[in-house]
Design a protein around this motif. Sequence first.
Motif, PDB file in Angstrom:
ATOM      1  N   LEU A 253      39.360  11.174   7.021  1.00 47.74           N
ATOM      2  CA  LEU A 253      40.730  11.687   6.993  1.00 47.74           C
ATOM      3  C   LEU A 253      40.875  12.853   6.022  1.00 47.74           C
ATOM      4  O   LEU A 253      41.516  13.861   6.346  1.00 47.74           O
ATOM      5  CB  LEU A 253      41.701  10.568   6.620  1.00 47.74           C
ATOM      6  CG  LEU A 253      41.803   9.396   7.600  1.00 47.74           C
ATOM      7  CD1 LEU A 253      42.777   8.351   7.077  1.00 47.74           C
ATOM      8  CD2 LEU A 253      42.245   9.884   8.965  1.00 47.74           C
ATOM      9  N   GLY A 254      40.295  12.720   4.828  1.00 47.33           N
ATOM     10  CA  GLY A 254      40.425  13.779   3.829  1.00 47.33           C
ATOM     11  C   GLY A 254      39.848  15.109   4.288  1.00 47.33           C
ATOM     12  O   GLY A 254      40.548  16.126   4.292  1.00 47.33           O
ATOM     13  N   LYS A 303      25.411   1.277   3.147  1.00 46.18           N
ATOM     14  CA  LYS A 303      26.032   1.765   4.369  1.00 46.18           C
ATOM     15  C   LYS A 303      27.005   0.729   4.914  1.00 46.18           C
ATOM     16  O   LYS A 303      26.715  -0.468   4.936  1.00 46.18           O
ATOM     17  CB  LYS A 303      24.973   2.102   5.421  1.00 46.18           C
ATOM     18  CG  LYS A 303      24.305   3.454   5.167  1.00 46.18           C
ATOM     19  CD  LYS A 303      23.525   3.903   6.383  1.00 46.18           C
ATOM     20  CE  LYS A 303      23.009   5.321   6.209  1.00 46.18           C
ATOM     21  NZ  LYS A 303      22.281   5.793   7.393  1.00 46.18           N
ATOM     22  N   VAL A 304      28.174   1.216   5.349  1.00 48.45           N
ATOM     23  CA  VAL A 304      29.221   0.356   5.875  1.00 48.45           C
ATOM     24  C   VAL A 304      29.591   0.869   7.255  1.00 48.45           C
ATOM     25  O   VAL A 304      29.514   2.076   7.532  1.00 48.45           O
ATOM     26  CB  VAL A 304      30.451   0.343   4.942  1.00 48.45           C
ATOM     27  CG1 VAL A 304      31.504  -0.639   5.446  1.00 48.45           C
ATOM     28  CG2 VAL A 304      30.041  -0.020   3.524  1.00 48.45           C
ATOM     29  N   ASN A 305      29.999  -0.034   8.124  1.00 51.89           N
ATOM     30  CA  ASN A 305      30.437   0.340   9.467  1.00 51.89           C
ATOM     31  C   ASN A 305      31.557   1.377   9.387  1.00 51.89           C
ATOM     32  O   ASN A 305      32.567   1.146   8.714  1.00 51.89           O
ATOM     33  CB  ASN A 305      30.934  -0.910  10.197  1.00 51.89           C
ATOM     34  CG  ASN A 305      31.150  -0.657  11.668  1.00 51.89           C
ATOM     35  OD1 ASN A 305      31.609   0.409  12.061  1.00 51.89           O
ATOM     36  ND2 ASN A 305      30.827  -1.629  12.488  1.00 51.89           N
ATOM     37  N   PRO A 306      31.421   2.536  10.045  1.00 49.14           N
ATOM     38  CA  PRO A 306      32.474   3.561   9.970  1.00 49.14           C
ATOM     39  C   PRO A 306      33.837   3.067  10.449  1.00 49.14           C
ATOM     40  O   PRO A 306      34.863   3.481   9.914  1.00 49.14           O
ATOM     41  CB  PRO A 306      31.938   4.679  10.876  1.00 49.14           C
ATOM     42  CG  PRO A 306      30.463   4.479  10.886  1.00 49.14           C
ATOM     43  CD  PRO A 306      30.252   3.003  10.790  1.00 49.14           C
ATOM     44  N   LEU A 311      39.469   1.719   9.246  1.00 48.41           N
ATOM     45  CA  LEU A 311      40.552   0.743   9.231  1.00 48.41           C
ATOM     46  C   LEU A 311      41.026   0.467   7.806  1.00 48.41           C
ATOM     47  O   LEU A 311      42.231   0.318   7.554  1.00 48.41           O
ATOM     48  CB  LEU A 311      40.101  -0.555   9.902  1.00 48.41           C
ATOM     49  CG  LEU A 311      39.834  -0.479  11.408  1.00 48.41           C
ATOM     50  CD1 LEU A 311      39.306  -1.810  11.923  1.00 48.41           C
ATOM     51  CD2 LEU A 311      41.087  -0.072  12.167  1.00 48.41           C
ATOM     52  N   SER A 312      40.096   0.397   6.863  1.00 49.31           N
ATOM     53  CA  SER A 312      40.474   0.177   5.468  1.00 49.31           C
ATOM     54  C   SER A 312      41.288   1.352   4.936  1.00 49.31           C
ATOM     55  O   SER A 312      42.296   1.162   4.235  1.00 49.31           O
ATOM     56  CB  SER A 312      39.215  -0.030   4.615  1.00 49.31           C
ATOM     57  OG  SER A 312      39.542  -0.167   3.256  1.00 49.31           O
ATOM     58  N   ILE A 329      38.037   2.607  -0.275  1.00 44.24           N
ATOM     59  CA  ILE A 329      36.587   2.483  -0.133  1.00 44.24           C
ATOM     60  C   ILE A 329      35.976   1.677  -1.276  1.00 44.24           C
ATOM     61  O   ILE A 329      35.131   0.796  -1.021  1.00 44.24           O
ATOM     62  CB  ILE A 329      35.936   3.869  -0.014  1.00 44.24           C
ATOM     63  CG1 ILE A 329      36.587   4.651   1.130  1.00 44.24           C
ATOM     64  CG2 ILE A 329      34.447   3.737   0.240  1.00 44.24           C
ATOM     65  CD1 ILE A 329      36.577   3.926   2.452  1.00 44.24           C
ATOM     66  N   PRO A 330      36.351   1.906  -2.555  1.00 42.93           N
ATOM     67  CA  PRO A 330      35.789   1.048  -3.611  1.00 42.93           C
ATOM     68  C   PRO A 330      36.097  -0.435  -3.415  1.00 42.93           C
ATOM     69  O   PRO A 330      35.216  -1.284  -3.598  1.00 42.93           O
ATOM     70  CB  PRO A 330      36.442   1.580  -4.894  1.00 42.93           C
ATOM     71  CG  PRO A 330      36.800   2.978  -4.583  1.00 42.93           C
ATOM     72  CD  PRO A 330      37.147   2.992  -3.130  1.00 42.93           C
ATOM     73  N   VAL A 331      37.333  -0.759  -3.044  1.00 39.92           N
ATOM     74  CA  VAL A 331      37.697  -2.167  -2.834  1.00 39.92           C
ATOM     75  C   VAL A 331      36.891  -2.760  -1.677  1.00 39.92           C
ATOM     76  O   VAL A 331      36.337  -3.867  -1.778  1.00 39.92           O
ATOM     77  CB  VAL A 331      39.206  -2.299  -2.572  1.00 39.92           C
ATOM     78  CG1 VAL A 331      39.557  -3.702  -2.112  1.00 39.92           C
ATOM     79  CG2 VAL A 331      40.004  -1.948  -3.821  1.00 39.92           C
TER      80      VAL A 331
END
Length: 378
Positions: A253-254, A303-306, A311-312, A329-331
């Motif tokens: 988004l950024g 790595k995290v699911n995009p 959604l986060s 993202i940190p949480v």
Amino acid sequence: MTSSRFVTMPLAIIAAILTVAAMKVAAPLLAPMVLALITGVILSPAIAFLLRLGLPRSAAAGGVLAFVLVAFTVLALLFEPVLWRALEQLPFVWQELQETLRQFQDALRGLNQMTEDVKEAISPDAVPGMAGADNGGESAVALPSAIDAIALAPTIAAQLMIFTGVLFFFLFTRDSVYTWGAKALGGRAGSERERYKSSLMAAEHMVSRYFITITLINACLGVAVAVAMTLLGMTSPILWGVAAFGVNFVPYLGPAIFATVLLLGGIVSFDGVMAVMPVGIYLCMNVTEGQFVTPSLVGKTLKVNPLLIFLSLVFFLWVWGPLGGFVAIPVLLWLLLVADLMKPDEALMAVAKQRQAEELEREEEHQQAQAARAAASE
């Protein structure tokens, strides 16, 4: 079993709805608290370093807090003139953008005329040109006034006080917080509590290392954007660099919003092909950073699911606004790491199953012995 599930599921949904509503209502209180906790997690290596030097925990926490406040103050003083200059230029940029849009409208005049003819055919009583009638003056961009700033000052001061207090006490009582968290997660026994606590601290270390690396990468990207905008002749290149640095903490988004704004800035500042050069250069830099630099420096362990990241971001932006975009993202990363690290090891699971089988076998032997004694007594 089925009836209890039918009862549990609605209760879980109601609890989730109430939790989200409470997060949204209490955003002025919860957002700075969560930001302070995330900042404390990221700064944990600094606390550990000062403690290794022999400083008392209170002095180490106070030193790190003072460093954070001084750093924020210096950055605010350095970029405050640039920000106000950008706000002063905003009405002129808006007028130039309107002029550019009018030129596009003139280029599509034939299509507009056809649209007006269709409107007249559908509604003969409609007055031609009413939708685009002049309101008597150029539209202006409403800038924040001194009264608005004074009205927001108490809220900002209260949130800053909450942030400062939570950050200091988290840094000061960090070990106790993790001990309490290990107990709350179910580690009543000594070995379980230590395993949970070590998992929490390992997640903290990984999140801290990740975001320190990301901060350095974003800083390099911001410097590169500022240099590129200076070479292209864009106005306020430092501001563009700072914005590129900040928005890159909000994945997807950024950069998308920044690229859109940069495209508008290029249209206002240049003509022809040069209008798309700033956004083109930025997209090349962003793709290089996202596809090559960050994966090579961060690695594949975090790595995290995009889809989960998106959604986060959407959820925290909706609940807490722009601040939620920075803590999302940190949480998410911390929760996923804690959940993953707290999974029992396969070896421990095998030992537990073996002990359970032995206990069942002994119980069966005991029952058989009791039955044999009862038969002998008869």
